[in-house]
Design a protein around this motif. Structure first.
Motif, PDB file in Angstrom:
ATOM      1  N   GLN A  47      31.603  33.969  42.175  1.00 22.19           N
ATOM      2  CA  GLN A  47      32.584  33.110  42.840  1.00 22.19           C
ATOM      3  C   GLN A  47      32.875  31.871  41.988  1.00 22.19           C
ATOM      4  O   GLN A  47      34.023  31.471  41.829  1.00 22.19           O
ATOM      5  N   VAL A  99      38.060  42.628  35.544  1.00 21.53           N
ATOM      6  CA  VAL A  99      38.919  41.530  35.984  1.00 21.53           C
ATOM      7  C   VAL A  99      40.363  41.985  35.871  1.00 21.53           C
ATOM      8  O   VAL A  99      40.765  42.543  34.852  1.00 21.53           O
ATOM      9  N   SER A 100      41.138  41.752  36.925  1.00 21.02           N
ATOM     10  CA  SER A 100      42.563  42.079  36.855  1.00 21.02           C
ATOM     11  C   SER A 100      43.372  40.887  37.351  1.00 21.02           C
ATOM     12  O   SER A 100      42.964  40.175  38.267  1.00 21.02           O
ATOM     13  N   GLN A 110      41.540  39.267  40.559  1.00 20.39           N
ATOM     14  CA  GLN A 110      40.590  40.102  41.285  1.00 20.39           C
ATOM     15  C   GLN A 110      39.443  40.466  40.357  1.00 20.39           C
ATOM     16  O   GLN A 110      39.658  40.933  39.238  1.00 20.39           O
ATOM     17  N   VAL A 111      38.231  40.239  40.847  1.00 21.71           N
ATOM     18  CA  VAL A 111      37.018  40.524  40.088  1.00 21.71           C
ATOM     19  C   VAL A 111      36.233  41.589  40.837  1.00 21.71           C
ATOM     20  O   VAL A 111      36.001  41.469  42.040  1.00 21.71           O
ATOM     21  N   THR A 112      35.831  42.625  40.112  1.00 18.24           N
ATOM     22  CA  THR A 112      34.960  43.653  40.667  1.00 18.24           C
ATOM     23  C   THR A 112      33.739  43.731  39.763  1.00 18.24           C
ATOM     24  O   THR A 112      33.870  43.822  38.535  1.00 18.24           O
ATOM     25  N   TYR A 113      32.576  43.672  40.384  1.00 16.07           N
ATOM     26  CA  TYR A 113      31.334  43.684  39.604  1.00 16.07           C
ATOM     27  C   TYR A 113      30.291  44.523  40.328  1.00 16.07           C
ATOM     28  O   TYR A 113      30.102  44.392  41.537  1.00 16.07           O
ATOM     29  N   THR A 171      28.313  46.523  44.930  1.00 12.52           N
ATOM     30  CA  THR A 171      29.574  46.245  44.257  1.00 12.52           C
ATOM     31  C   THR A 171      30.227  45.040  44.933  1.00 12.52           C
ATOM     32  O   THR A 171      30.446  45.044  46.139  1.00 12.52           O
ATOM     33  N   TYR A 172      30.509  44.025  44.149  1.00 12.63           N
ATOM     34  CA  TYR A 172      31.157  42.809  44.642  1.00 12.63           C
ATOM     35  C   TYR A 172      32.633  42.859  44.283  1.00 12.63           C
ATOM     36  O   TYR A 172      32.985  43.210  43.165  1.00 12.63           O
ATOM     37  N   THR A 173      33.481  42.479  45.210  1.00 13.20           N
ATOM     38  CA  THR A 173      34.908  42.366  44.950  1.00 13.20           C
ATOM     39  C   THR A 173      35.357  41.013  45.466  1.00 13.20           C
ATOM     40  O   THR A 173      35.219  40.726  46.651  1.00 13.20           O
ATOM     41  N   LEU A 174      35.873  40.191  44.564  1.00 17.16           N
ATOM     42  CA  LEU A 174      36.350  38.862  44.918  1.00 17.16           C
ATOM     43  C   LEU A 174      37.781  38.729  44.443  1.00 17.16           C
ATOM     44  O   LEU A 174      38.161  39.300  43.421  1.00 17.16           O
ATOM     45  N   SER A 175      38.570  37.959  45.158  1.00 19.37           N
ATOM     46  CA  SER A 175      39.934  37.707  44.689  1.00 19.37           C
ATOM     47  C   SER A 175      40.381  36.335  45.149  1.00 19.37           C
ATOM     48  O   SER A 175      39.868  35.786  46.122  1.00 19.37           O
TER      49      SER A 175
END
Length: 174
Positions: free
Chosen positions: A51, A102-103, A133-136, A159-163
């Protein structure tokens, strides 16, 4: 049958070794609790670090700079690559960049964010509305079929997805 019952009653009355048995039962529960707390803390730290990295990347992205001043000596190939490097760098080595995706998607307005067919890949230009958008994927600290988080979830990690959505500043285009 009577000898078996007498044997079982004898074992029930026998108190030698009871302390060791109680310690074994309690230590297993205590060890499980400690592992659970460490794993949970590590996963929460991963979420917080991602974050923070996303926030720093978005702050850089809205300025329109090609390269952040901290990367001037070894510049990334593009502005999008710089954004991914900022997220990785903010993690202080706690995340594996190979698991990070990362997109950046540019939208014409805030009303169209997330609408199918409305976005274009990229970090955008002056005044653009951009969704980062971050996916990790963060694997568990330990592995193996007997590890508690694996048993509890059936997964090999989280799996974390943040945007976040921001509007770029009005910066001069080069």
């Amino acid at each position: 049958m009577r000898p078996v019952i007498r044997f079982a009653r004898g074992l029930a009355r026998n108190r030698s070794g009871a302390t060791i048995e109680e310690f074994a039962i309690i230590s297993l529960a205590l060890l499980s609790l400690i592992v659970f707390l460490i794993e949970g803390s590590f996963q929460l730290l991963t979420a917080a670090v991602l974050q923070y990295g996303l926030r720093e990347a978005a702050r850089f992205g809205i300025t329109g700079q090609t390269v952040p001043p901290s990367m001037a000596a070894n510049p990334p190939a593009s502005r999008e690559a710089a954004i991914a490097d900022i997220i990785s760098g903010a993690a202080l080595g706690l995340i594996n960049p190979s698991y990070l995706a990362v997109s950046e998607t540019v939208y014409p307005s805030f009303n169209t964010v997330g609408a199918a067919g409305k976005g274009v890949a990229g970090a955008g230009g002056s005044g653009s509305v951009v969704q980062y958008q971050v996916t990790y994927f963060q694997p568990w600290l330990l592995s193996g079929a007997g590890y508690f988080p694996v048993l509890a979830t059936g997964l090999s990690g989280i799996t974390y997805t943040l945007s976040t959505v921001v509007q770029n500043e009005n910066f001069p285009t080069n």
